[in-house]
Design an enzyme around this catalytic site. Structure first.
Site, PDB file in Angstrom:
ATOM      1  N   ASN A  53       0.856  -1.199   0.000  1.00 13.24           N
ATOM      2  CA  ASN A  53       0.000   0.000   0.000  1.00 13.24           C
ATOM      3  C   ASN A  53       0.885   1.239   0.000  1.00 13.24           C
ATOM      4  OD1 ASN A  53       0.578   0.770   2.822  1.00 13.24           O
ATOM      5  ND2 ASN A  53      -0.410  -1.199   3.233  1.00 13.24           N
ATOM      6  N   ASP A  62      -4.381  -6.451   4.765  1.00 14.14           N
ATOM      7  CA  ASP A  62      -5.475  -7.288   5.277  1.00 14.14           C
ATOM      8  C   ASP A  62      -5.524  -8.628   4.548  1.00 14.14           C
ATOM      9  OD1 ASP A  62      -6.520  -5.483   7.190  1.00 14.14           O
ATOM     10  OD2 ASP A  62      -7.349  -4.278   5.556  1.00 14.14           O
ATOM     11  N   LYS A  74       9.175 -16.923 -10.887  1.00 18.42           N
ATOM     12  CA  LYS A  74       8.416 -15.792 -11.437  1.00 18.42           C
ATOM     13  C   LYS A  74       7.233 -16.311 -12.264  1.00 18.42           C
ATOM     14  CE  LYS A  74       9.046 -11.818 -14.409  1.00 18.42           C
ATOM     15  NZ  LYS A  74       9.884 -11.228 -15.450  1.00 18.42           N
ATOM     16  N   PHE A 131      -4.818   3.526  14.496  1.00 18.73           N
ATOM     17  CA  PHE A 131      -5.073   4.521  13.455  1.00 18.73           C
ATOM     18  C   PHE A 131      -6.192   3.949  12.596  1.00 18.73           C
ATOM     19  CE2 PHE A 131      -2.018   8.041  12.949  1.00 18.73           C
ATOM     20  CZ  PHE A 131      -1.189   7.778  14.027  1.00 18.73           C
ATOM     21  N   LYS A 148     -13.935   0.326  14.670  1.00 22.68           N
ATOM     22  CA  LYS A 148     -12.597  -0.252  14.899  1.00 22.68           C
ATOM     23  C   LYS A 148     -12.200  -0.155  16.368  1.00 22.68           C
ATOM     24  CE  LYS A 148     -11.062   0.242  10.204  1.00 22.68           C
ATOM     25  NZ  LYS A 148     -10.436   1.028   9.169  1.00 22.68           N
ATOM     26  N   LYS A 197     -11.365  -3.627  18.133  1.00 22.42           N
ATOM     27  CA  LYS A 197      -9.954  -3.887  18.453  1.00 22.42           C
ATOM     28  C   LYS A 197      -9.588  -3.433  19.867  1.00 22.42           C
ATOM     29  CE  LYS A 197      -8.969  -3.599  13.525  1.00 22.42           C
ATOM     30  NZ  LYS A 197      -7.942  -3.646  12.508  1.00 22.42           N
TER      31      LYS A 197
HETATM   32  O1  PMT Z   1       2.948   5.942   6.597  1.00 22.87           O
HETATM   33  P1  PMT Z   1       2.464   7.282   6.072  1.00 22.87           P
HETATM   34  O2  PMT Z   1       2.775   7.471   4.626  1.00 22.87           O
HETATM   35  O3  PMT Z   1       2.953   8.439   6.920  1.00 22.87           O
HETATM   36  O4  PMT Z   1       0.872   7.297   6.163  1.00 22.87           O
HETATM   37  C1  PMT Z   1       0.245   7.326   7.404  1.00 22.87           C
HETATM   38  C2  PMT Z   1      -0.954   6.365   7.446  1.00 22.87           C
HETATM   39  C3  PMT Z   1      -2.042   6.851   6.505  1.00 22.87           C
HETATM   40  C4  PMT Z   1      -0.522   4.941   7.060  1.00 22.87           C
HETATM   41  C5  PMT Z   1      -1.438   6.365   8.941  1.00 22.87           C
HETATM   42  O5  PMT Z   1      -1.829   7.664   9.272  1.00 22.87           O
HETATM   43  C6  PMT Z   1      -2.595   5.413   9.149  1.00 22.87           C
HETATM   44  O6  PMT Z   1      -3.755   5.730   8.948  1.00 22.87           O
HETATM   45  N1  PMT Z   1      -2.260   4.169   9.560  1.00 22.87           N
HETATM   46  C7  PMT Z   1      -3.242   3.055   9.710  1.00 22.87           C
HETATM   47  C8  PMT Z   1      -3.472   2.428   8.394  1.00 22.87           C
HETATM   48  C9  PMT Z   1      -4.442   1.259   8.460  1.00 22.87           C
HETATM   49  O7  PMT Z   1      -4.038   0.171   8.188  1.00 22.87           O
HETATM   50  O8  PMT Z   1      -5.633   1.533   8.947  1.00 22.87           O
HETATM   51  P2  PMT Z   1      -6.815   0.423   9.041  1.00 22.87           P
HETATM   52  O9  PMT Z   1      -8.012   1.253   9.243  1.00 22.87           O
HETATM   53  O10 PMT Z   1      -6.775  -0.508   7.921  1.00 22.87           O
HETATM   54  O11 PMT Z   1      -6.450  -0.403  10.349  1.00 22.87           O
HETATM   55  C10 PMT Z   1      -6.921  -0.045  11.650  1.00 22.87           C
HETATM   56  C11 PMT Z   1      -5.883  -0.378  12.691  1.00 22.87           C
HETATM   57  O12 PMT Z   1      -5.674  -1.788  12.729  1.00 22.87           O
HETATM   58  C12 PMT Z   1      -4.527   0.247  12.436  1.00 22.87           C
HETATM   59  O13 PMT Z   1      -4.029   0.706  13.681  1.00 22.87           O
HETATM   60  C13 PMT Z   1      -3.695  -0.900  11.879  1.00 22.87           C
HETATM   61  O14 PMT Z   1      -2.316  -0.774  12.228  1.00 22.87           O
HETATM   62  C14 PMT Z   1      -4.325  -2.104  12.536  1.00 22.87           C
HETATM   63  N2  PMT Z   1      -4.254  -3.343  11.721  1.00 22.87           N
HETATM   64  C15 PMT Z   1      -4.859  -3.415  10.513  1.00 22.87           C
HETATM   65  C16 PMT Z   1      -4.817  -4.615   9.793  1.00 22.87           C
HETATM   66  C17 PMT Z   1      -4.144  -5.717  10.341  1.00 22.87           C
HETATM   67  N3  PMT Z   1      -4.076  -6.867   9.682  1.00 22.87           N
HETATM   68  N4  PMT Z   1      -3.561  -5.623  11.531  1.00 22.87           N
HETATM   69  C18 PMT Z   1      -3.610  -4.452  12.232  1.00 22.87           C
HETATM   70  O15 PMT Z   1      -3.053  -4.377  13.338  1.00 22.87           O
END
Ligand code: PMT
Length: 434
Positions: A239, A309, A319, A353, A367, A371
């Site tokens: 991503n 995810d 390849k 986040f 979330k 979580k």
């Molecule tokens: O890295 P940058 O370029 O500075 O950009 C910053 C950012 C946009 C990445 C950051 O600000 C941000 O939003 N990070 C969270 C990205 C994300 O994966 O969000 P989500 O809504 O998909 O996940 C929610 C939370 O679950 C997050 O805290 C994530 O770390 C966590 N997660 C998600 C999926 C997974 N399989 N395991 C997790 O722990």
């Protein structure tokens, strides 16, 4: 005990001024002769008569009041005092002393005094953390002024954080300990002997740490960056995360005294200064394992990583060859690290986040619940100035109780500090209610 000790208590204008009454009373009970000087603002909080009664001496406040016999008195008092104690010390008086300003009775006496001047600050958290206030405090500390550090707690303004006046007993004990130490080693902290000779600004600023150490002793785990889920030796799914947000959180937490472990997906960023360790991973599975290994040894986890995810169900060792037909890659779920931590949370602080493109608040709230986050920093990654790859972000902090605060566009370092302010306040609340 404080027999034969003369202490000048300087009271300045903050709501904690009423606690100085208790300090004066307790110092007298320990046998000290106490004289009180109040600033004009302090007189608005507590009547001078209260201090006059408690200290059994006239209270000095107005430099130009008649009769002026005290003018001589205060100089002789300043000469014979064993200690000056400023309680509470506002940002204003700290700034004046640090800048050599003497425009009222208290600051002129401080300037004239050859006795050590002990300072017990009390102010709103935001003021206390203000870099200018911190710089003034550090300047005075460098010059040998002993400080009785404020504590963390609920402030009169309703904010929760550091800046609360130290406990009255702590203040009195600090005075006793300081004077006992002085007796054994009379030159130990006297200004004239303890003041380092500062010959240039560089020397002073190099010894100054203008960031409050409100996360000292805390172990904070930060995740950052993207993950890469390999398809074959040359291709992967990822991503747009650059890691900048998470690295800013790690850097600011380290500056504020935390022991930081950073678990980072692939980025081109330098390791933030001052962090304890960095674990570099590539895939969501590796990040999961690294977080699980580190989790028990940390007090808080701030999860800014954009973890995949889904990952390809099959990895091809060679390849994948192109053909004329379409290619379908079957994806399977990765483990949700945050969800797993939420189940193991215990007394730790979990911050998430939420990278959203629509219904930001609604999705973020879901979330938090799923979580078990204490709070989440939601960012609408479609907005200019927010999200992936850039140096700024636009965050909304939403807590588990549904309280919400939307911030304007900020540098990622500033957004990180807002998140860390919340974390510091949560630590503070937990310490009050173990
Ligand atoms: O890295 P940058 O370029 O500075 O950009 C910053 C950012 C946009 C990445 C950051 O600000 C941000 O939003 N990070 C969270 C990205 C994300 O994966 O969000 P989500 O809504 O998909 O996940 C929610 C939370 O679950 C997050 O805290 C994530 O770390 C966590 N997660 C998600 C999926 C997974 N399989 N395991 C997790 O722990």
């Amino acid at each position: 005990m404080l027999h034969n000790k003369t202490i000048i208590v300087g009271v300045t204008g903050g709501i904690a001024a009423y606690k100085a009454c208790d300090v004066v009373s307790k110092l007298r009970k320990q046998g000290a002769s106490v004289h009180v000087i109040m600033t004009e603002a302090a007189c608005k909080f507590v009547a001078p008569l209260t201090f006059q009664t408690l200290s059994n001496h006239f209270v000095i406040s107005d430099m130009f009041a008649e009769p002026k016999t005290w003018e001589i008195e205060h100089i002789s008092l300043a000469k014979k005092a064993d200690l000056m104690l400023i309680v509470p010390a506002t940002a204003n008086v700290i700034g004046k002393i640090a800048s050599g300003i003497a425009d009222d009775m208290l600051t002129t006496t401080v300037m004239a005094s050859r006795a050590p001047v002990m300072i017990a600050p009390a102010m709103n958290t935001g003021m206390y953390r203000n870099p200018i206030v911190q710089e003034n405090i550090q300047k005075l500390k460098t010059l040998g002024y002993p400080f009785i550090e404020p504590v963390c707690g609920m402030l009169a303004c309703g904010d929760e954080g550091d800046g609360k006046l130290a406990d009255v007993d702590t203040i009195v004990e600090s005075v006793e300990a300081f004077l006992a130490e002085q007796k054994q080693n009379p030159h130990s902290q006297m200004k004239e002997t303890a003041f380092p000779k500062i010959t240039d600004q560089e020397t002073l600023s190099s010894t100054s740490n203008t960031v409050p150490q409100d996360l000292k002793g805390k172990k904070i785990l930060v995740t950052a960056g993207p993950t890469r889920e390999p398809i074959d030796p040359v291709r992967y799914i990822t991503n747009r995360s650059s890691g900048k947000m998470g690295y800013a959180v790690a850097a600011q937490a380290a500056k504020r005294g935390a022991e930081v472990t950073l678990i980072s997906g692939p980025t081109v960023l330098d390791t933030p200064a001052g962090i304890r360790s960095i674990v570099r991973v590539e895939t969501a599975a590796q990040m999961y394992q690294a977080v699980m290994d580190a989790f028990p040894d940390h007090d808080a986890v701030i999860q800014s990583a954009a973890v995949a995810d889904y990952k390809p169900k099959q990895y091809s060792d060679s390849k994948l060859k192109k053909s004329d037909s379409d290619l379908y890659i079957e994806l399977e779920r990765t483990q949700d690290i945050a969800y797993q931590l939420g189940k193991m949370k215990g007394n730790k602080i979990l911050v998430g986040f939420a990278a959203e493109t629509d219904k930001v608040t609604e999705h973020a709230v879901q979330k938090i619940r799923k979580k078990n986050f204490d709070f989440i920093a939601a960012n609408d990654v479609t907005k200019a100035g927010a999200g992936f790859g850039i140096d700024t972000n636009i965050i909304t902090i939403i807590d588990a109780q549904g309280n919400m605060h939307a911030y304007p566009q900020l540098l990622k370092t500033e957004a990180a500090d807002i998140i860390l302010d919340e974390v510091a306040a949560l630590f503070c609340r937990k310490e009050q209610k173990p």
